[in-house]
Design an enzyme around this catalytic site. Structure first.
Site, short mmCIF file in Angstrom:
data_model
loop_
_atom_site.label_atom_id
_atom_site.label_comp_id
_atom_site.label_asym_id
_atom_site.label_seq_id
_atom_site.Cartn_x
_atom_site.Cartn_y
_atom_site.Cartn_z
N LYS A 241 0.87 -1.18 0.00
CA LYS A 241 0.00 0.00 0.00
C LYS A 241 0.91 1.23 0.00
CE LYS A 241 -2.14 3.41 1.81
NZ LYS A 241 -1.99 4.66 1.10
N GLY B 142 6.34 5.32 8.61
CA GLY B 142 5.48 6.50 8.58
C GLY B 142 5.46 7.16 9.94
N SER B 143 4.37 7.85 10.22
CA SER B 143 4.32 8.64 11.45
C SER B 143 4.01 7.76 12.67
CB SER B 143 3.24 9.72 11.32
OG SER B 143 1.98 9.11 11.14
N THR B 144 4.40 8.23 13.82
CA THR B 144 4.15 7.49 15.06
C THR B 144 2.66 7.32 15.30
OG1 THR B 144 6.25 8.22 15.98
CG2 THR B 144 4.57 7.53 17.57
N GLU B 145 1.89 8.35 14.95
CA GLU B 145 0.44 8.30 15.14
C GLU B 145 -0.20 7.17 14.32
OE1 GLU B 145 -1.20 12.04 14.00
OE2 GLU B 145 -3.25 11.33 14.23
N GLY C 77 1.39 4.61 13.12
CA GLY C 77 1.96 3.36 13.64
C GLY C 77 1.15 2.83 14.82
N GLU D 201 8.72 1.55 11.60
CA GLU D 201 9.78 2.55 11.52
C GLU D 201 9.10 3.91 11.47
OE1 GLU D 201 11.76 -0.43 8.46
OE2 GLU D 201 12.73 1.53 8.47
N CYS E 191 13.00 10.94 7.83
CA CYS E 191 12.69 10.48 9.19
C CYS E 191 13.86 10.76 10.13
CB CYS E 191 12.33 9.01 9.19
SG CYS E 191 13.53 7.98 8.34
N GLU F 230 7.81 16.68 15.37
CA GLU F 230 8.44 16.48 14.07
C GLU F 230 7.79 17.41 13.05
OE1 GLU F 230 7.72 12.66 12.12
OE2 GLU F 230 9.87 12.62 11.70
P1 NAP Z 1 1.71 8.63 7.58
O1 NAP Z 1 0.59 9.57 7.49
O2 NAP Z 1 1.89 7.80 8.79
O3 NAP Z 1 1.55 7.72 6.28
C1 NAP Z 1 2.37 6.62 6.03
C2 NAP Z 1 1.57 5.56 5.30
O4 NAP Z 1 0.52 5.09 6.15
C3 NAP Z 1 0.90 6.06 4.03
O5 NAP Z 1 0.91 5.04 3.07
C4 NAP Z 1 -0.51 6.35 4.51
O6 NAP Z 1 -1.47 6.35 3.48
C5 NAP Z 1 -0.72 5.19 5.46
N1 NAP Z 1 -1.82 5.39 6.39
C6 NAP Z 1 -2.40 6.56 6.78
N2 NAP Z 1 -3.42 6.32 7.63
C7 NAP Z 1 -3.50 4.97 7.79
C8 NAP Z 1 -4.35 4.13 8.54
N3 NAP Z 1 -5.34 4.60 9.29
N4 NAP Z 1 -4.14 2.79 8.48
C9 NAP Z 1 -3.14 2.29 7.73
N5 NAP Z 1 -2.32 3.05 6.97
C10 NAP Z 1 -2.48 4.38 7.00
O7 NAP Z 1 3.07 9.34 7.38
P2 NAP Z 1 3.44 10.43 6.30
O8 NAP Z 1 2.99 11.72 6.85
O9 NAP Z 1 3.02 10.02 4.95
O10 NAP Z 1 5.03 10.29 6.30
C11 NAP Z 1 5.82 11.05 7.13
C12 NAP Z 1 6.16 10.32 8.40
O11 NAP Z 1 6.84 9.11 8.13
C13 NAP Z 1 7.06 11.11 9.28
O12 NAP Z 1 6.56 11.09 10.59
C14 NAP Z 1 8.40 10.39 9.21
O13 NAP Z 1 9.21 10.51 10.32
C15 NAP Z 1 8.00 9.00 8.99
N6 NAP Z 1 9.06 8.24 8.30
C16 NAP Z 1 9.78 7.34 9.03
C17 NAP Z 1 10.80 6.63 8.44
C18 NAP Z 1 11.59 5.62 9.23
O14 NAP Z 1 12.26 4.80 8.63
N7 NAP Z 1 11.56 5.65 10.54
C19 NAP Z 1 11.08 6.82 7.09
C20 NAP Z 1 10.35 7.76 6.37
C21 NAP Z 1 9.32 8.46 7.00
P3 NAP Z 1 -1.95 7.74 2.76
O15 NAP Z 1 -0.84 8.70 2.86
O16 NAP Z 1 -2.25 7.29 1.39
O17 NAP Z 1 -3.19 8.19 3.48
#
Ligand code: NAP
Ligand code: MG
Length: 489
Positions: free
Chosen positions: A175, A228-231, A233, A250, A285, A391
């Site tokens: 996804k 993705g984000s902690t929230e 996760g 992660e 990240c 963040e």
């Molecule tokens: P995000 O909102 O958590 O989205 C990440 C993924 O999760 C997207 O594919 C998103 O889909 C999906 N998602 C959203 N809501 C969901 C739900 N209720 N159930 C299942 N999946 C869901 O994060 P982002 O804002 O795109 O990315 C930025 C974040 O990623 C930052 O906090 C960053 O620190 C973190 N990050 C961490 C790493 C690491 O390796 N630690 C690497 C890169 C980024 P949609 O976007 O299509 O809604």
């Protein structure tokens, strides 16, 4: 507009509902492609296709040499198609072409070859228990696995995680982030080219709240790797209780980059800038978003960092001379701008930067609709401010002064996150002492943001859940360990 389709059971299909989402080019703010807006029924199709592919291909039992051969063919296909894939990635998420084309995709091909090597080097162990027992362990595939990807580095995450899962003998449902899906749908063609059995890799495009949520709660999926984000996760962890899924999370960070007075300041200025004023506008990240500076060099360091930041050209990500491209999405651009406002409201000093598209791009330019933010630094003594704790995920750092090792460590660890940390010093004993006390999954000394597929990568505290990607045990994340006790008495 270009059109990209889901990849399910080896076929390219629109969403069952027939709905679509626009994909926007963040350099201009204009839609350039459309992608399927799938729903839970498309996820069901993908899980079924994955299950069926495992059964008909016997992928879990084919020889390690065969799995490795397919992965090496995938790596060759990445090399062949680097130009097209990197252009799509840059068009879709704004990460400058000089990174996608010349660093990320070549790196992905090398990583896939490393994973092919790991597939050929999976070992269990024998355990001496007593004379009438023969006891051993073996690593076994999980079955149908899943991957949920963020928008900031889609292709590297896609290739490395999918290759690891396949190397381990699994099938996978992916996804992507809705704002950066096109490059991944295009990349599915490489699995056909590398002659993988159809249905082992499936990609379902759509919203996180629908497709991501359906993946997280699907009883047919045994493991999820989420970046993705902690929230989000936290939400996935809750949904995953349905069948006690194995999770690799992660998550986010607010990583400290610590500059001691005895550091090589030229190197530290360049390294701190490279840690936050990245070509993809700080959307990393591991971004070094809290710069801790020893008081005696604070003023000099901030002045030199400002000069360095001003030399970074912000603009068109397709132009190979661009130093920093746009923020990847309108929503993230709005978030970053709200933190620029918040920093002022909280009483932090704007040390430099702070301008966005309206002040950075000339009227009449096609980039005028894009999402640009210049390198920005806030100065404060308060690590409790929201801009010091949350963040931001943009080219915006906070500078905080400190005195001595203890205060540096205390400030560095004073966040809920524990993803990464950097420190700059010429004193080797201090480097070891401070490294030992930092609560972070990745620590860099006299460098920042250096990564390699052979080195484990993961987050501590609320930046992860203990698992690690990369490194020699990368396949174990995608496998179950079986212990066998045979009575031979
Ligand atoms: P995000 O909102 O958590 O989205 C990440 C993924 O999760 C997207 O594919 C998103 O889909 C999906 N998602 C959203 N809501 C969901 C739900 N209720 N159930 C299942 N999946 C869901 O994060 P982002 O804002 O795109 O990315 C930025 C974040 O990623 C930052 O906090 C960053 O620190 C973190 N990050 C961490 C790493 C690491 O390796 N630690 C690497 C890169 C980024 P949609 O976007 O299509 O809604
Ligand atoms: Mg886009």
């Amino acid at each position: 507009m270009e059109e990209f389709l889901n990849y399910i059971g080896g076929e390219r299909r629109p969403a069952r509902s027939g709905a679509w989402l626009d994909s926007v080019n963040p350099a201009t703010g204009k839609p350039w492609a459309r992608i399927p807006a799938s729903s839970a029924e498309d996820v069901d199709d993908a899980v079924q296709a994955a299950q069926q592919a495992l059964e008909t291909s016997g992928w879990a039992y084919v020889s390690a040499a065969e799995r490795a051969a397919r992965l090496r063919a995938l790596a060759d296909a990445i090399d062949t198609h680097t130009e097209r894939l990197s252009e799509i990635e840059t068009l879709d998420n704004g990460r400058p072409l000089r990174e996608t084309r010349f660093a990320q995709l070549p790196g992905a091909a090398l990583q896939v070859r490393y994973l092919a090597g790991l597939a050929e080097n999976l070992h269990g162990s024998t355990v001496d228990i007593r004379s009438e027992a023969f006891a051993y362990t073996s690593w076994e595939p999980i079955g149908v696995t899943a991957l949920i990807i963020p928008w900031n580095g889609p292709l590297p995450v896609f290739f490395s995680k999918v290759a690891a899962s396949l190397a381990a003998g699994n099938a996978i449902v992916v996804k992507p982030a809705q704002q950066a899906t096109a490059s991944i749908l295009e990349a599915t063609r490489l699995f056909d080219e590398a002659s993988f059995p159809p249905g082992l890799v499936n990609v379902v495009s759509g919203r996180g709240s629908e497709v991501g949520d359906a993946v997280a709660g699907h009883p047919g999926i045994g493991k999820i790797s989420f970046t993705g984000s902690t929230e989000t996760g936290r939400h996935i962890m809750q949904r995953a209780t349905v069948n006690i899924k194995n999770l690799l999370l992660e998550l986010g960070g607010k990583s400290p980059n610590i500059v001691f007075a005895d550091a090589d300041l030229d190197a530290a200025v360049a390294g701190v800038a490279a840690g936050i004023f990245t070509p993809n506008a700080g959307q990393a990240c591991v971004a070094g978003s809290r710069v801790l500076i020893e008081s005696s060099v604070y003023d000099e360091f901030v002045e030199r960092l400002a000069a360095h930041a001003q030399s970074i050209t912000v603009g068109d990500p397709m132009d190979l001379s661009t130093g920093m491209g746009p923020i990847a999405t309108q929503a993230q651009y709005d978030t970053v701008r709200s933190y620029l406002q918040l920093g002022r409201e909280e009483g932090a000093d704007l040390a430099f930067g702070g301008r966005t598209t309206a002040d950075l791009v000339k009227e009449g330019s096609p980039l005028r609709g894009g999402y640009y933010v210049e390198p920005t630094l806030f100065a404060t003594r308060d690590n409790g401010l929201r801009i010091s704790q949350e963040e931001i995920f943009g080219p915006v750092a906070v500078a905080l002064p400190f005195d001595g090792d203890d205060q540096a460590v205390e400030l560095a660890n004073d966040t809920p996150y524990g993803l990464a940390a950097g420190l700059w010093t010429e004193d080797v004993r201090r480097a070891h002492r401070v490294t030992r006390r930092l609560r972070a999954g990745n620590v860099w000394v006299n460098t920042y943001k250096a990564m390699h597929w052979a080195l484990p990568f993961g987050g501590h505290k609320q930046s992860g859940n203990g698992g690690t990607a990369n490194g020699p045990t990368a396949l174990h994340e995608w496998m179950d360990l079986k212990a066998v006790w045979m009575n031979i008495g």
